[in-house]
Design a protein around this motif. Structure first.
Motif, PDB file in Angstrom:
ATOM      1  N   VAL B  29       0.863  -1.110  -0.034  1.00  5.26           N
ATOM      2  CA  VAL B  29       0.123   0.198   0.037  1.00  5.26           C
ATOM      3  C   VAL B  29       0.890   1.154  -0.092  1.00  5.26           C
ATOM      4  O   VAL B  29       0.680   2.110  -0.685  1.00  5.26           O
ATOM      5  CB  VAL B  29      -0.921  -0.044   1.217  1.00  5.26           C
ATOM      6  N   LEU B  71      -5.140  -0.574  -6.075  1.00  4.06           N
ATOM      7  CA  LEU B  71      -5.477  -0.514  -4.706  1.00  4.06           C
ATOM      8  C   LEU B  71      -6.648  -1.326  -4.493  1.00  4.06           C
ATOM      9  O   LEU B  71      -6.510  -2.346  -3.445  1.00  4.06           O
ATOM     10  CB  LEU B  71      -6.041   0.832  -4.207  1.00  4.06           C
ATOM     11  N   VAL B  74      -4.960  -5.165  -4.434  1.00  8.80           N
ATOM     12  CA  VAL B  74      -4.269  -5.236  -3.277  1.00  8.80           C
ATOM     13  C   VAL B  74      -5.208  -5.666  -2.388  1.00  8.80           C
ATOM     14  O   VAL B  74      -5.047  -6.818  -1.436  1.00  8.80           O
ATOM     15  CB  VAL B  74      -3.668  -3.910  -2.876  1.00  8.80           C
ATOM     16  N   MET B  75      -6.475  -4.742  -2.258  1.00 14.68           N
ATOM     17  CA  MET B  75      -7.615  -5.075  -1.111  1.00 14.68           C
ATOM     18  C   MET B  75      -7.978  -6.414  -1.391  1.00 14.68           C
ATOM     19  O   MET B  75      -8.357  -7.301  -0.483  1.00 14.68           O
ATOM     20  CB  MET B  75      -8.527  -4.204  -1.070  1.00 14.68           C
ATOM     21  N   ASN B  78      -5.554  -9.545  -0.437  1.00 14.60           N
ATOM     22  CA  ASN B  78      -4.862  -9.383   0.791  1.00 14.60           C
ATOM     23  C   ASN B  78      -5.262 -10.676   1.663  1.00 14.60           C
ATOM     24  O   ASN B  78      -6.170 -11.079   1.659  1.00 14.60           O
ATOM     25  CB  ASN B  78      -5.214  -8.049   1.554  1.00 14.60           C
TER      26      ASN B  78
END
Lengths: 130, 178
Positions: B29, B71, B74-75, B78
Motif C-alpha cells: 500500500v 488498490l 491489493v485489497m 490481501n
C-alpha cells in the motif's frame, strides 16, 4: 467551444508551461538530455521493482513506472526535436490507453491467480513447473 | 536559477524520489501511494513540457483509474497470514540491482553519446484541439484500434476475473439456460 476548452486547459496546464516560456526564449536552460536522464533513471528503478518484488501487483507497478519513463521520452522529443509537431504527445496518449487496458487485464489475471492458488506471490505460482 | 528551471528540478525530485520510494517502500500500500506521487510528478513534467492535455489525461487515467485499480487489486488479494513487510525478495536484490543499473546506465550512455537534434522551441499553445484533430484525421485508424482494444480488454477482464463459484456454475450446467 474551442475558446472554452482553451480557457480551461490553458489556465491550469498553461500556468506551468507559460512560466517556462520566457526563460526558454532566453537560454533554453532545461535541455532535452535532462528529460532523457530522468527517464533513464526511472526506467532503471522500474526494472528493479519488477525484479525484486514478489507480489504480482507490485510487479505491475514497476511496469507502470517503465511505461511512464518511455512516455516522457516521447513528449520530450516532441517538444525539443520536432517543435511544430505533437505526434509524440499523441503516441504517449496511445501508450496511456494501452497501459490502462494492460492494467485491467493483468489485475483480472492476478485475481484469478488468487482464486485458484490462494496466493499472489509470483514465485509461488509455479504449478506448470511440475 | 530561473523559475522555469527550479520548477523542473522540483518536479524531477518528486518524480525520481517517489519512484525510488516505490522500490524501497516496506508494504504494497505504501508502494501504491509513492507510485501516486511519482505519476503526479510525471503529469507535472508533461505540463512543464507544454503538453497540458496529456498532463490532465495522465492524472485522470493513471491516478484516477489505474492506481485505484491497483488498490482494489491489493485489497481483494490481501491475506492476513502473509506479512505485509518484507515483500521485496532479497534473493533477487543483486540481479535486480544489476539489471536496473545496467539498463539505466546503457540508456544514459546512449543519451550522452548521441548528438540530439534540438530545434528552436515553439511558443506554448494549448494542445487539446490539435490532438483532437489528429485523432480524427491522421491517427483515426490507431484511434479506432485502441477503442476496440479497450472494449476487448474490458470484456476479457470481466470474463477472466469471475469468482470460482461462478465458473463452476458455468461449467456445471454447460450453458443450458442459454
Amino acid at each position: 467551444m474551442e475558446e472554452w476548452a482553451h480557457g480551461l486547459l490553458g489556465s491550469f496546464g498553461g500556468v506551468l508551461a507559460q512560466a517556462g516560456g520566457a526563460a526558454e526564449a532566453a537560454s533554453g536552460s532545461v535541455t532535452l538530455t535532462d528529460y532523457l536522464w530522468i527517464s533513464a533513471v526511472v526506467f532503471g528503478l522500474g526494472v528493479m521493482v519488477v525484479i525484486t518484488r514478489r507480489n504480482a501487483v507490485a510487479v505491475l507497478m514497476g511496469i507502470e513506472l517503465m511505461l511512464n519513463a518511455a512516455g516522457l521520452n516521447f513528449v520530450a522529443f516532441a517538444k525539443y526535436s520536432a517543435p511544430d509537431s505533437i505526434d509524440g504527445q499523441v503516441i504517449t496518449l496511445f501508450t496511456i490507453v494501452i497501459a490502462a487496458a494492460e492494467a485491467a487485464l493483468a489485475l483480472a489475471i492476478v485475481l484469478n491467480l488468487y482464486n485458484n492458488l490462494n496466493t499472489v506471490q509470483v514465485d509461488e505460482a509455479r504449478s506448470l513447473k511440475g | 536559477m530561473t523559475f522555469h528551471e527550479s520548477l523542473f528540478w522540483i518536479l524531477t525530485i518528486i518524480t525520481v524520489g517517489s519512484a525510488a520510494m516505490v522500490l524501497l517502500a516496506p508494504g504494497i500500500v505504501h508502494m501504491a501511494f509513492w507510485l501516486l506521487a511519482s505519476l503526479a510528478g510525471f503529469a507535472g513534467l508533461y505540463m512543464h513540457l507544454g503538453a497540458d492535455f496529456l498532463g490532465f489525461v495522465q492524472i485522470l487515467v493513471y491516478i484516477g483509474g489505474i492506481l485505484i485499480l491497483f488498490l482494489f487489486g491489493v485489497m481483494l488479494t490481501n491475506r492476513s497470514d502473509v506479512p505485509v513487510r518484507g515483500e521485496a525478495s532479497w534473493r533477487f536484490l543483486f540481479p535486480g540491482t544489476i539489471a536496473g543499473v545496467a539498463s539505466s546506465a546503457f540508456v544514459c550512455y546512449v543519451v550522452y553519446k548521441t548528438p540530439w537534434k534540438e530545434g528552436p522551441l515553439a511558443e506554448f499553445d494549448p494542445t487539446a484541439s490539435d490532438i483532437g484533430q489528429r485523432f480524427m484525421s491522421t491517427y483515426v485508424l490507431p484511434f479506432e484500434a485502441v477503442s476496440i482494444l479497450l472494449l476487448v480488454a474490458m470484456i476479457g477482464a470481466t470474463y477472466i476475473a469471475r469468482s470460482r463459484d461462478e465458473r463452476e456454475e458455468d461449467e456445471g450446467d454447460g450453458g443450458g439456460e442459454g
